[in-house]
Design a protein around this motif. Structure first.
Motif, PDB file in Angstrom:
ATOM      1  N   ALA A 153       0.835  -1.198   0.000  1.00 18.59           N
ATOM      2  CA  ALA A 153       0.000   0.000   0.000  1.00 18.59           C
ATOM      3  C   ALA A 153       0.876   1.256   0.000  1.00 18.59           C
ATOM      4  CB  ALA A 153      -0.929  -0.001   1.206  1.00 18.59           C
ATOM      5  N   THR A 196       2.204   2.366  -3.291  1.00 20.50           N
ATOM      6  CA  THR A 196       1.202   2.742  -4.292  1.00 20.50           C
ATOM      7  C   THR A 196       0.553   4.046  -3.823  1.00 20.50           C
ATOM      8  OG1 THR A 196       0.754   0.374  -4.501  1.00 20.50           O
ATOM      9  CG2 THR A 196      -0.765   1.866  -5.619  1.00 20.50           C
ATOM     10  N   VAL A 250      -4.826   5.550  -5.949  1.00 18.07           N
ATOM     11  CA  VAL A 250      -5.572   4.694  -6.874  1.00 18.07           C
ATOM     12  C   VAL A 250      -6.872   5.419  -7.237  1.00 18.07           C
ATOM     13  CG1 VAL A 250      -6.841   2.515  -7.135  1.00 18.07           C
ATOM     14  CG2 VAL A 250      -4.612   2.521  -6.033  1.00 18.07           C
ATOM     15  N   GLU A 283     -14.102   1.714  -1.247  1.00 17.34           N
ATOM     16  CA  GLU A 283     -12.665   2.000  -1.353  1.00 17.34           C
ATOM     17  C   GLU A 283     -11.867   0.722  -1.136  1.00 17.34           C
ATOM     18  OE1 GLU A 283     -11.450   6.433   0.060  1.00 17.34           O
ATOM     19  OE2 GLU A 283     -11.979   5.037   1.638  1.00 17.34           O
ATOM     20  N   VAL A 336      -9.123  -0.954  -3.619  1.00 18.67           N
ATOM     21  CA  VAL A 336      -7.712  -1.128  -3.236  1.00 18.67           C
ATOM     22  C   VAL A 336      -7.330  -2.613  -3.244  1.00 18.67           C
ATOM     23  CG1 VAL A 336      -6.086  -0.898  -1.305  1.00 18.67           C
ATOM     24  CG2 VAL A 336      -7.548   1.024  -1.946  1.00 18.67           C
ATOM     25  N   SER A 348      -7.020  -3.699  -6.877  1.00 19.63           N
ATOM     26  CA  SER A 348      -5.925  -3.087  -7.640  1.00 19.63           C
ATOM     27  C   SER A 348      -4.555  -3.485  -7.116  1.00 19.63           C
ATOM     28  CB  SER A 348      -6.029  -1.558  -7.582  1.00 19.63           C
ATOM     29  OG  SER A 348      -7.309  -1.149  -7.933  1.00 19.63           O
ATOM     30  N   LEU A 349      -4.464  -3.644  -5.785  1.00 15.16           N
ATOM     31  CA  LEU A 349      -3.146  -3.919  -5.187  1.00 15.16           C
ATOM     32  C   LEU A 349      -2.899  -5.402  -4.970  1.00 15.16           C
ATOM     33  CD1 LEU A 349      -3.428  -0.849  -4.636  1.00 15.16           C
ATOM     34  CD2 LEU A 349      -2.153  -1.234  -2.522  1.00 15.16           C
ATOM     35  N   THR A 364      -8.224   7.279  -4.051  1.00 11.96           N
ATOM     36  CA  THR A 364      -7.978   6.786  -2.686  1.00 11.96           C
ATOM     37  C   THR A 364      -6.484   6.732  -2.415  1.00 11.96           C
ATOM     38  OG1 THR A 364      -7.861   4.505  -3.376  1.00 11.96           O
ATOM     39  CG2 THR A 364     -10.027   5.297  -2.711  1.00 11.96           C
ATOM     40  N   PRO A 370      -4.145   4.281  -0.817  1.00 14.89           N
ATOM     41  CA  PRO A 370      -4.197   2.883  -0.368  1.00 14.89           C
ATOM     42  C   PRO A 370      -3.709   2.679   1.072  1.00 14.89           C
ATOM     43  CG  PRO A 370      -3.389   2.946  -2.591  1.00 14.89           C
ATOM     44  CD  PRO A 370      -3.496   4.378  -2.130  1.00 14.89           C
ATOM     45  N   VAL A 376      -6.515   3.350   3.421  1.00 14.98           N
ATOM     46  CA  VAL A 376      -7.548   2.298   3.366  1.00 14.98           C
ATOM     47  C   VAL A 376      -7.058   1.045   4.086  1.00 14.98           C
ATOM     48  CG1 VAL A 376      -8.890   0.810   1.825  1.00 14.98           C
ATOM     49  CG2 VAL A 376      -8.455   3.194   1.205  1.00 14.98           C
TER      50      VAL A 376
END
Lengths: 398, 222
Positions: free
Chosen positions: A51, A54, A57, A64, A68, A71-72, A295, A297, A300
Motif C-alpha cells: 500500500a 502505491t 488509486v 474503497e 484497493v 488493484s493492489l 484513494t 491505499p 484504506v
C-alpha cells in the motif's frame, strides 16, 4: 534429577496416548494465539508494504476497500468499472503519471492483470526467464503461478471461460507465455500479467475474424464452390492470437470507452498528489473532467488493519478464556490421575521415596509434557512462519 | 535384632487398635507370623519398617530406636536397613524388570546407582532365574516371575532385615515352594533376618520360629 527424568520419561512413554492428548491440548493453547499473531504481523507487513508503494488509486465510486484490494492484491471482488479515458484525464492534469489496471478475469485460478509495462517498474519486478509482454496475446506470469502450473516461456495458458454455456459468447484466450517473473513475495507472484488490450481480447471486446477462404482445415469447411465457402458447425474451443491472425484483431468503437477497473496514479511529488486528491474530492461533486474517486491505499489498508486488530483483541480474549478452561481441565486430569496412582505413590513411599522426590517425579512428568508441547509449538510456529506469506494470501488477502 | 515393647497403635479415625506387650526376633532368625485376617500382621511390618509410628511403646531394630525417629529419619532407616516384599508384588508396570529392581536407587538419595549396583542387580536376577527377562515389561511376566523381581528389588541394597508380607499368597503351589526356596537362599546368602507374614501353614515348618498373632491383644471396635 536425571533419575527423576528417566522414571518420568518411562511413565510418559508407557502412557503415550494420555501423554499425547495432554501435549496436543497444551500445544493448541500455545499455538493458536501465537500463530494468529504471526499471521497478523505478516498480513500487516504485506498489506502495508504494498500500500505504501502505491501512492494513489483512481476508480469508480463505491467501496474503497474493494478498489484497493482489487488493484493492489488482485482480490476477487471486482469494483465498478471505469473507462480507459480515465488514465488520460489524470495525465492531462499534469500532476501524475498513470498505470491502467484491469483485474477481472482469471486463468486456471490465477488473476489476469491487464496493465502496462510501467507496472513492472512500479513494483520493481524482474523477469527471471524470457521477456516482458510486447504483442497482443502475450503474458508474463508470476513465480508462484509458474511453479504451481509448471509453466515456462513458450508454453500456453488459457483464460478461464467467462461464458461457458453461451455458444455465441466469448471463447477463452490461449495466451502465449513469454516471461516468468522472479519471486517478489507479493501478490504479483500469483498473477498473470498481460497488456490491457489482451485483457480486452479475453473479454471479447477486441477480436479477430477468420477468413474461411484461407482455411485449410477440412473439418471447418463443409463446402467450397463458386467462390463461396460454407463453414461447418464446428465450434472453436478457444481464441488464439498468432502471427498469422494478429492483424485481423481490431477494436469496435473508441478504445477510450473500454473498461478498466482502476488507475494507479503516481504523482510528481507530494504536493501534486494533494492537488490531484483535492480535485477529485471537490466537495464530493464530480467535476467535468475527473470523475470517480481517488484513494490513498495506505489509509484504506490502515483502516482495514485497525479493524483486523480490533477483531484480534476479541479473538485473544476468547482464546484466553478457552485456554484457561483447558488449563483447568488439564489440572483436573492431573489431579484425577494422581488419585488413580495412589497405590503406586504408596509403594514408592514404602520403598523409601520421600514427598519431595515424589513431587520431583510428578514435576518431571509435567516438565516432559510441557517440553514436548513447547517443541511441538516451536515446530508448528516454524511451519506457520515458513508459509506465512502463502497463508496470509490464502486466508486474509483474496 | 528386633525388639518391641509395650507397643500400642490406633489408626487415626479407625476403630482398630493393636497392642503388643513384647516381641523379639533374633538376628539371622527366620520368623513366620501367622494370625487371622485383620489381626494386625501387616501393621506389625509397617511399624518395624517405620512406615507408621506407634502411639505408645518402642520399636527397636538393631541399635536403632525406630519409633523415636522423625519421618525423614525413619525413611532413611528403611532405605538402608530393610527390604520389603509384598503379596501383590507392587511393581511398576511402566518400568522393565531391570528398572524395577533398580527403582529404589532412583527414588532415594540414600542409595547411589552406579555400574557396580547395576552389575549386582543383573547377577541377582540371574540367580533368581529372570536374567533373560531384564528388558521385558513386568506385565509380560508370570506371577512367580513378578515375585522374583520384587525379591530382587528388596535384596539388592543388601538389607539386614527382610520383611515379607504374604509374599507367596498369590502364587501357585509350585511357584510358592520355588519362591520360598529363593527367599531363604537369598536371606542365608546375605546373612539377613527374615520376618514373613503368611496364611499358609504348609510353609511354617521351614521357618525357625512361628508367632501366632492371635496371642497378641489386637482389638476391633475398642
Amino acid at each position: 534429577m536425571m533419575d527423576s527424568l528417566y522414571i518420568a520419561w518411562r511413565y510418559v512413554s508407557f502412557n503415550w496416548a494420555r501423554a499425547m492428548t495432554l501435549v496436543a491440548c497444551v500445544t493448541l493453547i500455545a499455538v493458536l494465539p501465537l500463530s494468529l499473531e504471526l499471521l497478523l504481523e505478516e498480513s500487516e507487513r504485506q498489506l502495508l508494504e504494498r500500500a505504501e508503494t502505491t501512492p494513489l488509486v483512481v476508480g469508480a465510486k463505491g467501496s474503497e476497500l474493494d478498489l484497493v484490494m482489487n488493484s493492489l492484491y488482485f482480490g476477487d471482488t471486482v469494483p465498478e468499472l471505469i473507462s480507459m479515458a480515465t488514465p488520460a484525464q489524470v495525465r492531462a492534469t499534469g500532476l501524475a503519471v498513470t498505470i491502467p489496471m484491469y483485474v477481472r478475469f482469471k486463468a486456471r485460478g490465477a488473476p489476469i492483470v491487464g496493465t502496462s509495462l510501467d507496472y513492472f517498474d512500479l513494483r520493481a519486478l524482474q523477469v527471471a526467464q524470457g521477456r516482458k509482454f510486447a504483442l497482443l496475446g502475450e503474458a508474463v506470469i508470476g513465480a508462484a503461478v509458474a511453479a504451481e502450473l509448471g509453466l515456462e516461456p513458450g508454453d500456453d495458458l488459457l483464460s478461464s471461460p467467462e461464458t461457458l454455456f453461451d455458444l455465441a459468447g466469448v471463447y477463452p484466450l490461449k495466451m502465449r507465455i513469454v516471461g516468468v517473473l522472479a519471486p517478489s513475495n507479493s501478490a504479483d507472484d500469483l498473477a498473470v500479467f498481460v497488456d490491457v488490450k489482451t485483457a480486452w481480447v479475453v473479454q471479447g471486446l477486441v477480436h479477430g475474424h477468420q477468413d474461411l477462404a484461407e482455411v485449410t482445415d477440412p473439418t471447418l469447411v463443409m463446402d467450397r464452390s463458386d467462390g463461396k465457402v460454407t463453414a461447418t458447425a464446428k465450434l472453436a474451443q478457444y481464441t488464439q492470437i498468432t502471427p498469422e491472425n494478429i492483424d485481423s484483431f481490431h477494436f469496435h468503437g473508441d478504445p477510450a470507452d473500454y473498461p478498466i477497473t482502476a488507475v494507479i496514479a503516481l504523482p510528481r511529488d507530494k504536493k501534486a498528489g494533494a492537488i490531484l486528491r483535492g480535485r477529485y474530492v471537490a466537495a464530493g461533486v464530480d467535476t467535468d473532467v475527473l470523475s470517480g474517486q481517488i484513494t490513498v491505499p495506505s489509509d484504506v489498508v490502515g483502516e482495514l488493519l485497525a479493524n483486523i486488530f480490533r477483531i484480534k483483541s476479541v479473538l485473544d480474549a476468547v482464546i484466553l478464556v478457552v485456554g484457561l478452561a483447558t488449563a483447568l481441565a488439564l489440572v483436573l486430569v492431573f489431579a484425577l490421575s494422581l488419585r488413580l496412582r495412589q497405590r503406586e505413590i504408596q509403594t514408592m513411599f514404602k520403598l523409601g521415596c520421600g514427598r519431595m522426590m515424589t513431587a520431583r517425579l510428578l514435576g518431571a512428568e509435567v516438565l516432559i509434557i510441557l517440553t514436548a508441547s513447547g517443541l511441538l509449538t516451536l515446530l508448528l510456529l516454524g511451519v506457520v512462519e515458513r508459509f506465512d506469506e502463502t497463508l496470509v494470501r490464502a486466508l486474509f488477502i483474496r | 535384632m528386633i525388639q518391641i515393647e509395650g507397643l500400642s497403635l490406633r489408626y487415626p479415625g479407625g476403630s482398630f487398635v493393636l497392642d503388643i506387650p513384647g516381641f523379639r526376633v533374633a538376628s539371622g532368625e527366620k520368623l513366620a507370623v501367622i494370625g487371622p485376617s485383620g489381626s494386625g500382621k501387616t501393621t506389625l511390618l509397617n511399624l518395624i519398617a517405620g512406615i507408621v509410628a506407634p502411639d505408645m511403646g518402642s520399636v527397636q531394630v538393631g541399635d536403632t530406636q525406630v519409633s523415636a525417629l522423625d519421618d525423614r529419619r525413619r525413611r532413611d532407616f528403611r532405605i538402608r536397613n530393610l527390604g520389603m516384599v509384598f503379596q501383590d508384588f507392587e511393581l511398576l508396570d511402566y518400568l522393565n524388570v531391570l528398572d524395577n529392581i533398580l527403582h529404589p536407587y532412583r527414588i532415594t538419595r540414600a542409595l547411589r546407582l552406579d555400574a557396580g549396583v547395576r552389575e549386582r542387580a543383573i547377577e541377582l536376577a540371574e540367580r533368581m532365574g529372570i536374567g533373560d527377562k531384564l528388558r521385558r515389561r513386568v506385565n509380560d511376566l508370570s506371577q512367580g516371575e513378578k515375585q522374583r523381581v520384587a525379591i530382587c528389588r528388596a535384596l539388592l541394597p543388601g538389607p539386614g532385615l527382610l520383611l515379607a508380607d504374604e509374599a507367596t499368597g498369590n502364587l501357585d503351589p509350585d511357584n510358592k515352594t520355588l519362591i520360598l526356596d529363593l527367599l531363604f537362599d537369598s536371606v542365608d546368602a546375605h546373612g539377613a533376618t527374615l520376618l514373613a507374614v503368611t496364611h499358609d501353614h504348609e510353609l511354617l515348618p521351614r521357618f525357625d520360629r512361628v508367632v501366632d498373632f492371635a496371642t497378641f491383644r489386637s482389638r476391633a471396635g475398642v
